[in-house]
Motif scaffolding. Structure first.
Motif, PDB file in Angstrom:
ATOM      1  N   UNK A 182       2.873 -70.379 -98.517  1.00 53.10           N
ATOM      2  CA  UNK A 182       4.330 -70.268 -98.494  1.00 53.10           C
ATOM      3  C   UNK A 182       4.884 -70.126 -99.902  1.00 53.10           C
ATOM      4  N   UNK A 183       4.328 -70.902-100.847  1.00 56.47           N
ATOM      5  CA  UNK A 183       4.782 -70.809-102.231  1.00 56.47           C
ATOM      6  C   UNK A 183       4.449 -69.443-102.813  1.00 56.47           C
ATOM      7  N   UNK A 184       3.256 -68.946-102.502  1.00 55.83           N
ATOM      8  CA  UNK A 184       2.856 -67.630-102.998  1.00 55.83           C
ATOM      9  C   UNK A 184       3.751 -66.533-102.434  1.00 55.83           C
ATOM     10  N   UNK A 185       4.058 -66.648-101.146  1.00 52.72           N
ATOM     11  CA  UNK A 185       4.919 -65.637-100.523  1.00 52.72           C
ATOM     12  C   UNK A 185       6.317 -65.665-101.134  1.00 52.72           C
ATOM     13  N   UNK A 186       6.865 -66.862-101.325  1.00 49.75           N
ATOM     14  CA  UNK A 186       8.187 -66.983-101.938  1.00 49.75           C
ATOM     15  C   UNK A 186       8.173 -66.425-103.357  1.00 49.75           C
ATOM     16  N   UNK A 187       7.126 -66.749-104.087  1.00 52.58           N
ATOM     17  CA  UNK A 187       7.010 -66.268-105.458  1.00 52.58           C
ATOM     18  C   UNK A 187       6.926 -64.746-105.489  1.00 52.58           C
ATOM     19  N   UNK A 188       6.134 -64.175-104.592  1.00 54.38           N
ATOM     20  CA  UNK A 188       6.008 -62.716-104.525  1.00 54.38           C
ATOM     21  C   UNK A 188       7.334 -62.070-104.140  1.00 54.38           C
ATOM     22  N   UNK A 189       8.064 -62.680-103.222  1.00 54.67           N
ATOM     23  CA  UNK A 189       9.367 -62.148-102.822  1.00 54.67           C
ATOM     24  C   UNK A 189      10.361 -62.172-103.974  1.00 54.67           C
ATOM     25  N   UNK A 190      10.363 -63.265-104.725  1.00 57.05           N
ATOM     26  CA  UNK A 190      11.261 -63.382-105.878  1.00 57.05           C
ATOM     27  C   UNK A 190      10.906 -62.342-106.935  1.00 57.05           C
ATOM     28  N   UNK A 191       9.613 -62.171-107.197  1.00 58.53           N
ATOM     29  CA  UNK A 191       9.172 -61.177-108.179  1.00 58.53           C
ATOM     30  C   UNK A 191       9.491 -59.759-107.729  1.00 58.53           C
ATOM     31  N   UNK A 192       9.342 -59.497-106.427  1.00 57.47           N
ATOM     32  CA  UNK A 192       9.660 -58.168-105.896  1.00 57.47           C
ATOM     33  C   UNK A 192      11.148 -57.880-106.055  1.00 57.47           C
ATOM     34  N   UNK A 193      11.985 -58.851-105.720  1.00 58.47           N
ATOM     35  CA  UNK A 193      13.426 -58.654-105.855  1.00 58.47           C
ATOM     36  C   UNK A 193      13.815 -58.456-107.317  1.00 58.47           C
ATOM     37  N   UNK A 194      13.220 -59.231-108.188  1.00 60.10           N
ATOM     38  CA  UNK A 194      13.514 -59.106-109.618  1.00 60.10           C
ATOM     39  C   UNK A 194      13.116 -57.731-110.138  1.00 60.10           C
ATOM     40  N   UNK A 195      11.954 -57.238-109.725  1.00 58.90           N
ATOM     41  CA  UNK A 195      11.515 -55.919-110.185  1.00 58.90           C
ATOM     42  C   UNK A 195      12.382 -54.806-109.596  1.00 58.90           C
ATOM     43  N   UNK A 196      12.854 -54.980-108.366  1.00 58.74           N
ATOM     44  CA  UNK A 196      13.754 -53.999-107.756  1.00 58.74           C
ATOM     45  C   UNK A 196      15.080 -53.949-108.509  1.00 58.74           C
ATOM     46  N   UNK A 197      15.602 -55.098-108.874  1.00 56.74           N
ATOM     47  CA  UNK A 197      16.856 -55.156-109.635  1.00 56.74           C
ATOM     48  C   UNK A 197      16.677 -54.500-111.006  1.00 56.74           C
ATOM     49  N   UNK A 198      15.576 -54.793-111.667  1.00 53.68           N
ATOM     50  CA  UNK A 198      15.307 -54.185-112.979  1.00 53.68           C
ATOM     51  C   UNK A 198      15.145 -52.676-112.850  1.00 53.68           C
ATOM     52  N   UNK A 199      14.491 -52.218-111.780  1.00 53.38           N
ATOM     53  CA  UNK A 199      14.332 -50.777-111.555  1.00 53.38           C
ATOM     54  C   UNK A 199      15.687 -50.121-111.343  1.00 53.38           C
TER      55      UNK A 199
END
Length: 166
Positions: free
Chosen positions: A4-21
């Motif tokens: 669950x922590x890994x999934x949340x972390x991956x989701x946060x990183x994905x959203x952050x990279x989408x915003x930066x893109x």
């Protein structure tokens, strides 16, 4: 628990990279289209971009940008200049979703919360090409449907109505 922590972390990183893109592609598109950036338009762009990110539309705008680019690359057609719901959006213009003849005609930043209330935003293609664009969207497995007889492409939070120029 670890999963669950890994999934949340991956989701946060994905959203952050989408915003930066989104931020990078918007800035790059703005400078490519309009050259040197003035402080006024730069401030308008930042304001509108922050509004888009706050509303969580960053993923949808990147997906719509990809759709418009796919259509342009494969069919050689772009949205009609100065038509549609994206027409006054500096972010959409910078991303290539909308076209404008003269940047000096822009006013206040687009109120994305108002556009989000509409849910279905229009993009216009030439009358003779519109049906080909719709068929292309279906072939490329975009989530398509109809609303009151008009073709739409569904994204996460927005729907894109592919309209024709009458």
């Amino acid at each position: 628990m670890i999963n669950k922590k890994d999934k949340k972390r991956k989701d946060v990183l994905k959203e952050k990279s989408t915003i930066e893109a989104l931020k990078f592609q918007t800035r790059w598109g703005y400078e490519k289209q309009f050259g040197v950036s003035s402080s006024l338009y730069s401030a308008l762009l930042d304001t509108e971009l922050n509004n888009v990110i706050e509303l969580g539309l960053h993923e949808d705008l990147l997906s719509i940008k990809n759709f418009v680019e796919d259509v342009k690359n494969c069919l050689g057609v772009e949205p009609i200049v100065e038509l549609g719901d994206f027409y006054y959006s500096l972010v959409a213009i910078s991303l290539g979703i909308a076209k404008i003849a003269d940047i000096n005609r822009l006013g206040m930043p687009t109120a994305w919360h108002e556009l989000m209330k509409k849910k279905i935003l229009s993009i216009y293609y030439p009358n003779e090409i519109r049906n080909i664009v719709v068929e292309y969207a279906k072939q490329k497995n975009y989530n398509t449907s109809t609303y009151l007889g008009q073709p739409i492409v569904k994204f996460n939070r927005l729907f894109l109505k592919i309209d024709r120029n009458i």
